[in-house]
Design a protein around this motif. Structure first.
Motif, PDB file in Angstrom:
ATOM      1  N   LEU A 169     143.959   7.128   0.378  1.00 55.87           N
ATOM      2  CA  LEU A 169     145.262   7.804   1.962  1.00 55.87           C
ATOM      3  C   LEU A 169     145.513   8.967   0.904  1.00 55.87           C
ATOM      4  N   THR A 170     145.131  10.176   1.839  1.00 60.82           N
ATOM      5  CA  THR A 170     145.373  11.068   1.139  1.00 60.82           C
ATOM      6  C   THR A 170     146.975  11.454   2.543  1.00 60.82           C
ATOM      7  N   GLU A 171     147.682  12.285   1.828  1.00 59.36           N
ATOM      8  CA  GLU A 171     149.102  12.570   2.002  1.00 59.36           C
ATOM      9  C   GLU A 171     148.529  13.891   3.276  1.00 59.36           C
ATOM     10  N   ILE A 172     149.549  13.108   4.868  1.00 60.09           N
ATOM     11  CA  ILE A 172     148.781  14.291   5.500  1.00 60.09           C
ATOM     12  C   ILE A 172     150.893  14.469   6.459  1.00 60.09           C
ATOM     13  N   SER A 173     150.869  15.943   7.033  1.00 62.08           N
ATOM     14  CA  SER A 173     152.088  15.831   7.966  1.00 62.08           C
ATOM     15  C   SER A 173     152.542  15.171   9.117  1.00 62.08           C
ATOM     16  N   GLU A 174     153.040  14.446   9.035  1.00 62.18           N
ATOM     17  CA  GLU A 174     153.566  13.883   9.823  1.00 62.18           C
ATOM     18  C   GLU A 174     153.896  14.069  11.053  1.00 62.18           C
ATOM     19  N   THR A 175     153.222  13.946  12.775  1.00 62.99           N
ATOM     20  CA  THR A 175     153.945  14.756  13.391  1.00 62.99           C
ATOM     21  C   THR A 175     154.310  13.764  14.588  1.00 62.99           C
ATOM     22  N   ARG A 176     153.646  12.429  14.414  1.00 62.60           N
ATOM     23  CA  ARG A 176     153.616  11.121  15.074  1.00 62.60           C
ATOM     24  C   ARG A 176     154.359   9.644  14.252  1.00 62.60           C
ATOM     25  N   SER A 177     154.783   8.481  15.044  1.00 62.61           N
ATOM     26  CA  SER A 177     155.127   7.186  13.520  1.00 62.61           C
ATOM     27  C   SER A 177     155.022   6.517  15.044  1.00 62.61           C
ATOM     28  N   LEU A 178     154.960   5.620  13.941  1.00 61.62           N
ATOM     29  CA  LEU A 178     154.722   4.310  15.511  1.00 61.62           C
ATOM     30  C   LEU A 178     156.401   3.099  14.657  1.00 61.62           C
ATOM     31  N   LYS A 179     157.191   2.811  15.832  1.00 67.61           N
ATOM     32  CA  LYS A 179     158.574   1.862  14.930  1.00 67.61           C
ATOM     33  C   LYS A 179     158.187   1.084  15.851  1.00 67.61           C
ATOM     34  N   LYS A 180     158.953   0.032  15.245  1.00 65.63           N
ATOM     35  CA  LYS A 180     158.891  -1.639  15.392  1.00 65.63           C
ATOM     36  C   LYS A 180     160.057  -1.577  16.270  1.00 65.63           C
ATOM     37  N   VAL A 181     159.479  -3.092  17.150  1.00 71.92           N
ATOM     38  CA  VAL A 181     160.299  -3.061  18.524  1.00 71.92           C
ATOM     39  C   VAL A 181     160.836  -4.394  17.717  1.00 71.92           C
ATOM     40  N   TYR A 185     150.497  -4.629  19.571  1.00 77.27           N
ATOM     41  CA  TYR A 185     150.650  -5.326  19.209  1.00 77.27           C
ATOM     42  C   TYR A 185     150.154  -5.450  18.363  1.00 77.27           C
ATOM     43  N   VAL A 186     150.504  -5.976  17.399  1.00 77.11           N
ATOM     44  CA  VAL A 186     149.490  -5.985  15.683  1.00 77.11           C
ATOM     45  C   VAL A 186     149.861  -7.615  14.984  1.00 77.11           C
ATOM     46  N   TYR A 187     148.840  -8.358  15.420  1.00 73.32           N
ATOM     47  CA  TYR A 187     148.931  -9.561  13.908  1.00 73.32           C
ATOM     48  C   TYR A 187     148.317  -9.724  12.729  1.00 73.32           C
ATOM     49  N   GLY A 188     148.729  -9.785  11.869  1.00 72.93           N
ATOM     50  CA  GLY A 188     148.591  -9.418  10.758  1.00 72.93           C
ATOM     51  C   GLY A 188     147.613 -10.714   9.951  1.00 72.93           C
ATOM     52  N   ASN A 189     146.817 -10.859   8.783  1.00 69.22           N
ATOM     53  CA  ASN A 189     145.886 -11.920   8.164  1.00 69.22           C
ATOM     54  C   ASN A 189     146.827 -12.265   7.717  1.00 69.22           C
ATOM     55  N   SER A 190     147.996 -12.494   7.433  1.00 70.16           N
ATOM     56  CA  SER A 190     149.234 -13.003   6.622  1.00 70.16           C
ATOM     57  C   SER A 190     150.061 -13.632   7.798  1.00 70.16           C
ATOM     58  N   GLY A 191     150.089 -12.873   9.137  1.00 72.50           N
ATOM     59  CA  GLY A 191     150.868 -14.032  10.093  1.00 72.50           C
ATOM     60  C   GLY A 191     151.661 -12.907  10.896  1.00 72.50           C
ATOM     61  N   LYS A 192     151.496 -11.974  10.164  1.00 70.68           N
ATOM     62  CA  LYS A 192     153.053 -11.198  10.987  1.00 70.68           C
ATOM     63  C   LYS A 192     152.338 -10.447  12.377  1.00 70.68           C
ATOM     64  N   LEU A 193     153.403 -10.411  13.138  1.00 72.85           N
ATOM     65  CA  LEU A 193     153.112 -10.483  14.066  1.00 72.85           C
ATOM     66  C   LEU A 193     154.595  -9.254  14.232  1.00 72.85           C
ATOM     67  N   ALA A 194     153.808  -8.479  15.461  1.00 64.83           N
ATOM     68  CA  ALA A 194     154.718  -7.235  15.793  1.00 64.83           C
ATOM     69  C   ALA A 194     154.246  -6.425  16.692  1.00 64.83           C
ATOM     70  N   ALA A 195     155.512  -5.875  17.479  1.00 65.36           N
ATOM     71  CA  ALA A 195     155.512  -4.530  18.972  1.00 65.36           C
ATOM     72  C   ALA A 195     155.886  -3.543  18.276  1.00 65.36           C
ATOM     73  N   TYR A 196     154.739  -2.403  18.502  1.00 64.93           N
ATOM     74  CA  TYR A 196     155.273  -0.990  17.609  1.00 64.93           C
ATOM     75  C   TYR A 196     155.499  -0.795  18.989  1.00 64.93           C
ATOM     76  N   LYS A 197     155.966   1.189  18.795  1.00 65.33           N
ATOM     77  CA  LYS A 197     155.795   1.723  19.533  1.00 65.33           C
ATOM     78  C   LYS A 197     155.836   3.086  19.562  1.00 65.33           C
ATOM     79  N   VAL A 198     154.926   4.296  19.850  1.00 63.01           N
ATOM     80  CA  VAL A 198     154.798   5.212  19.562  1.00 63.01           C
ATOM     81  C   VAL A 198     155.890   6.527  19.392  1.00 63.01           C
ATOM     82  N   GLN A 199     155.839   7.575  18.750  1.00 61.46           N
ATOM     83  CA  GLN A 199     157.410   8.275  18.647  1.00 61.46           C
ATOM     84  C   GLN A 199     156.917   9.600  18.296  1.00 61.46           C
ATOM     85  N   ASP A 200     157.562  10.948  18.429  1.00 64.02           N
ATOM     86  CA  ASP A 200     157.426  11.866  17.461  1.00 64.02           C
ATOM     87  C   ASP A 200     158.281  11.806  16.337  1.00 64.02           C
ATOM     88  N   LYS A 201     157.768  12.670  15.349  1.00 65.33           N
ATOM     89  CA  LYS A 201     158.626  12.596  14.362  1.00 65.33           C
ATOM     90  C   LYS A 201     159.533  13.345  14.482  1.00 65.33           C
TER      91      LYS A 201
END
Length: 383
Positions: free
Chosen positions: A31-43, A367-383
């Motif tokens: 993973l390389t450094e990126i200039s983030e313009t959008r992000s995910l906010k956990k709901v 909605y994201v369901y991870g391998n360990s069982g972490k379940l979360a809802a996110y929305k996209v927002q501008d940085k």
């Protein structure tokens, strides 16, 4: 599971994931450094059992109305309010769940590693009935309210009547000696059951009788070794054009759009993949087995862009919302890619155990369901 099928998991692991002893060029891209313009906010977020377990399952939640239903490999089945994350109910069953979740108006459906279809009450998770299916279930069963269809890793597709709980039909597909670890999930539409097979074919079965209406090649075995001849169609099938076309991805094959009624190919592009595609803004977005993400435009005629910076990071099926494509990787990162130009816009880590299951999009929530069982809802927002 027989020795050859078990060996397929080992060989897939060796060929797809890059262990420390492999050449540097085969390692996952850093993973390389990126200039983030959008992000995910956990709901909201929660945890569900042991998630995907340790046997490379891709158990996928399902949304209907305001409810989200999810299962874990150790037998947990639960329902949540999709907007708030409030838990509506949770059941602990002695089940080795390996595939799911499917649903209809009154029922939930999961499959097990022990070769069972399990039908549950969707209002509380009580087991209503179960039936043997003669093979491990690695995808979500599908139902139209009168029949439930389940596909097994052993190449069988069964249709069960929901009225009398009896098997109505069985379709048997030839299974190669070696295959990827996974199966497609059947889709019921326009009177047929669509299913991707380990032999590289997409098949349409009559929903009432299980007889094949048509078959179409998605990938053709080539090469002299069993690994070179892997051609599984394992990713989720995508319905587009108001359900008139189905899009399938084949490993060491292509992405193919087929007319549902006739089985006639409409367009195709070379694309080796073991995950499904998604549609947004008139484009079809695909992930290839090497970790490239591409936008197929103009009704399959052109590639609008391809992003390769996430090479060999074992990406999930792409998800589209709010102007971005989101893919997860083996380290649990969610990567935001611009839908129009393919540029990386942001990155969030969801689950350090990694991501395999397809993500869900409902409106402006991911909605994201991870391998360990972490379940979360996110929305996209501008940085």
């Amino acid at each position: 599971m027989n020795t050859l099928r078990l060996t397929s998991l080992v060989l897939l692991t060796l060929s797809m994931i890059a262990c420390s002893s492999t050449p540097k060029s085969s390692d996952p891209a850093p993973l390389t450094e990126i200039s983030e313009t959008r992000s995910l906010k956990k709901v909201w977020s929660t945890s569900v059992g042991d998630g995907q377990g340790t046997a490379y399952y891709r158990i996928t939640p399902v949304i209907d109305g305001d409810e989200l239903f999810v299962a874990s490999a150790d037998g947990v089945v639960a329902a949540y309010n999709k907007k708030t994350g409030e838990r509506l109910w949770r059941k602990n069953h002695e089940l080795n769940i390996s595939g799911g979740v499917g649903l209809d108006r009154n029922r939930l459906f999961v499959g097990t590693a022990d070769g069972e279809l399990v039908v549950l009450d969707r209002n509380g998770g009580k087991i209503l009935w179960r039936a043997p299916v003669n093979g491990e279930v690695l995808g979500a069963p599908a139902s139209d309210g009168s029949i439930v269809v389940v596909q097994t890793y052993s190449g069988l597709i069964h249709g069960f009547s929901l009225d009398d709980q009896q098997r109505k039909w069985t379709y048997s597909a030839q299974v190669p000696r070696l295959s990827l670890r996974g199966t497609s999930s059947p889709v019921i539409t326009r009177g047929v059951v669509l299913a991707g097979l380990a032999n590289g074919r997409l098949v349409a079965l009559d929903v009432d009788s299980g007889t094949a209406r048509w078959e179409q090649r998605v990938a053709v075995p080539q090469g002299s070794t069993e690994i070179e001849r892997l051609v599984d169609v394992d990713g989720r099938l995508l319905l587009i054009e108001n359900g008139q076309l189905v899009v399938a991805n084949g490993y060491q094959g292509k992405v193919l759009a087929v007319d549902v009624r006739s089985g006639r190919p409409i367009w195709s592009k070379d694309n080796s993949s073991y995950v499904g595609a998604t549609e947004s803004l008139g484009n079809i977005y695909v992930v290839d087995a090497e970790g490239g993400v591409s936008a197929i435009a103009d009704g399959g005629q052109n590639i609008a862009w391809t992003q390769t910076v996430l090479a060999r990071r074992r990406l999930t099926e792409p998800a589209a919302l709010s102007g971005v494509i989101v893919v997860g990787d083996f380290e649990g990162y969610l990567h935001l890619i611009g839908q129009l130009d393919g540029q990386l816009q942001g990155r969030t880590r969801h689950d350090s155990d990694g991501l395999r299951a397809p993500m869900l999009v409902d409106g402006k929530l991911l909605y994201v369901y991870g391998n360990s069982g972490k379940l979360a809802a996110y929305k996209v927002q501008d940085k």
